[in-house]
Design a protein around this motif. Structure first.
Motif, PDB file in Angstrom:
ATOM      1  N   PHE A  73      15.853   7.312  18.311  1.00 25.06           N
ATOM      2  CA  PHE A  73      16.317   8.078  17.081  1.00 25.06           C
ATOM      3  C   PHE A  73      17.662   7.725  16.454  1.00 25.06           C
ATOM      4  N   ILE A  74      17.535   8.145  15.271  1.00 23.97           N
ATOM      5  CA  ILE A  74      19.062   7.844  14.470  1.00 23.97           C
ATOM      6  C   ILE A  74      20.341   7.897  15.360  1.00 23.97           C
ATOM      7  N   SER A  75      21.292   7.283  15.138  1.00 24.89           N
ATOM      8  CA  SER A  75      22.511   7.692  15.646  1.00 24.89           C
ATOM      9  C   SER A  75      23.589   7.401  15.075  1.00 24.89           C
ATOM     10  N   ASP A  76      24.853   7.898  15.214  1.00 25.10           N
ATOM     11  CA  ASP A  76      25.968   7.842  14.509  1.00 25.10           C
ATOM     12  C   ASP A  76      26.528   6.332  14.465  1.00 25.10           C
ATOM     13  N   LEU A  77      25.844   5.665  15.355  1.00 23.65           N
ATOM     14  CA  LEU A  77      26.289   3.827  15.209  1.00 23.65           C
ATOM     15  C   LEU A  77      25.392   3.592  14.200  1.00 23.65           C
ATOM     16  N   ASP A  78      24.297   4.294  13.605  1.00 18.58           N
ATOM     17  CA  ASP A  78      23.677   3.333  12.550  1.00 18.58           C
ATOM     18  C   ASP A  78      24.003   3.790  11.240  1.00 18.58           C
ATOM     19  N   GLU A  79      25.170   4.320  11.161  1.00 19.28           N
ATOM     20  CA  GLU A  79      25.678   4.459   9.692  1.00 19.28           C
ATOM     21  C   GLU A  79      25.722   3.163   8.744  1.00 19.28           C
ATOM     22  N   PHE A 111      17.711   2.157   8.589  1.00 21.47           N
ATOM     23  CA  PHE A 111      16.721   2.428   9.705  1.00 21.47           C
ATOM     24  C   PHE A 111      15.840   3.722   9.406  1.00 21.47           C
ATOM     25  N   CYS A 112      14.737   3.799   9.864  1.00 24.11           N
ATOM     26  CA  CYS A 112      13.873   5.045   9.805  1.00 24.11           C
ATOM     27  C   CYS A 112      13.153   5.191  11.117  1.00 24.11           C
ATOM     28  N   VAL A 113      12.831   6.500  11.727  1.00 26.08           N
ATOM     29  CA  VAL A 113      12.132   6.947  12.414  1.00 26.08           C
ATOM     30  C   VAL A 113      10.635   7.752  11.891  1.00 26.08           C
ATOM     31  N   LEU A 114       9.591   7.087  12.036  1.00 23.03           N
ATOM     32  CA  LEU A 114       8.433   7.764  11.671  1.00 23.03           C
ATOM     33  C   LEU A 114       7.728   8.975  12.294  1.00 23.03           C
ATOM     34  N   GLY A 115       7.231   9.928  11.463  1.00 21.97           N
ATOM     35  CA  GLY A 115       6.375  10.750  12.269  1.00 21.97           C
ATOM     36  C   GLY A 115       5.202  10.599  12.486  1.00 21.97           C
ATOM     37  N   ARG A 116       4.523  11.442  13.340  1.00 17.21           N
ATOM     38  CA  ARG A 116       2.921  10.990  13.873  1.00 17.21           C
ATOM     39  C   ARG A 116       2.177  10.610  12.947  1.00 17.21           C
ATOM     40  N   LYS A 156       0.890  -1.091  -0.107  1.00 21.32           N
ATOM     41  CA  LYS A 156       0.023   0.221  -0.176  1.00 21.32           C
ATOM     42  C   LYS A 156       0.909   1.268  -0.026  1.00 21.32           C
ATOM     43  N   GLU A 157       0.538   2.147  -1.065  1.00 23.79           N
ATOM     44  CA  GLU A 157       1.381   3.349  -0.913  1.00 23.79           C
ATOM     45  C   GLU A 157       0.781   4.434   0.192  1.00 23.79           C
ATOM     46  N   LEU A 158       1.788   5.071   0.726  1.00 24.40           N
ATOM     47  CA  LEU A 158       1.331   5.840   1.829  1.00 24.40           C
ATOM     48  C   LEU A 158       1.795   7.218   1.347  1.00 24.40           C
ATOM     49  N   ARG A 159       1.289   8.275   1.797  1.00 24.90           N
ATOM     50  CA  ARG A 159       1.575   9.795   1.464  1.00 24.90           C
ATOM     51  C   ARG A 159       2.646  10.204   2.614  1.00 24.90           C
ATOM     52  N   GLY A 160       3.615  10.837   2.235  1.00 29.40           N
ATOM     53  CA  GLY A 160       4.533  11.418   3.255  1.00 29.40           C
ATOM     54  C   GLY A 160       5.947  11.948   2.509  1.00 29.40           C
ATOM     55  N   SER A 161       6.592  12.764   3.417  1.00 32.78           N
ATOM     56  CA  SER A 161       7.797  13.076   2.874  1.00 32.78           C
ATOM     57  C   SER A 161       8.888  12.326   3.691  1.00 32.78           C
ATOM     58  N   VAL A 162       9.987  12.272   3.220  1.00 36.69           N
ATOM     59  CA  VAL A 162      11.198  11.449   3.468  1.00 36.69           C
ATOM     60  C   VAL A 162      12.313  12.420   4.122  1.00 36.69           C
ATOM     61  N   ILE A 163      12.814  12.380   5.273  1.00 39.70           N
ATOM     62  CA  ILE A 163      14.130  13.389   5.584  1.00 39.70           C
ATOM     63  C   ILE A 163      15.085  12.382   6.215  1.00 39.70           C
ATOM     64  N   GLY A 164      16.071  12.761   5.333  1.00 33.95           N
ATOM     65  CA  GLY A 164      17.665  11.976   5.755  1.00 33.95           C
ATOM     66  C   GLY A 164      18.234  12.878   6.759  1.00 33.95           C
ATOM     67  N   ALA A 165      18.537  12.463   7.699  1.00 39.30           N
ATOM     68  CA  ALA A 165      19.137  13.069   8.712  1.00 39.30           C
ATOM     69  C   ALA A 165      20.045  12.313   9.551  1.00 39.30           C
ATOM     70  N   THR A 166      21.076  13.152  10.523  1.00 40.38           N
ATOM     71  CA  THR A 166      22.090  12.428  11.384  1.00 40.38           C
ATOM     72  C   THR A 166      21.314  12.717  12.727  1.00 40.38           C
TER      73      THR A 166
END
Length: 86
Positions: A41-47, A51-56, A15-25
């Motif tokens: 949250f993402i950490s430097d060890l996840d390089e 992995f992802c963190v979802l918004g509400r 199923k396709e979901l609408r949302g934006s993707v932010i790649g971050a440190t």
């Protein structure tokens, strides 16, 4: 904190979901003072890990599709799969 915005399609179980993707440190969490309701949250060890963190809003869409325990589940962004960690 470096970050990039992407508008690739997000999919869960076909199923396709609408949302934006932010790649971050990991620094983005502190700069924006983000608080997570679950996981971490993402950490430097996840390089080099997918992995992802979802918004509400995306989290709520997934719950409406029956994904009640989102941690450790996978979503597809574009052609890559990401494991939800927060």
């Amino acid at each position: 904190a470096p970050y990039a915005v992407d508008f690739s399609p997000i999919h869960y179980e076909g199923k396709e979901l609408r949302g934006s993707v932010i790649g971050a440190t990991g620094a983005l969490q502190n700069i924006l003072k983000l608080k997570l309701s679950q996981g971490r949250f993402i950490s430097d060890l996840d390089e080099n890990q997918n992995f992802c963190v979802l918004g509400r809003s995306l989290y709520e869409k997934l719950v409406s599709l029956g994904m009640f325990d989102v941690l450790d589940q996978q979503v597809r962004v574009g052609e890559r799969f990401y494991t939800v960690i927060g």
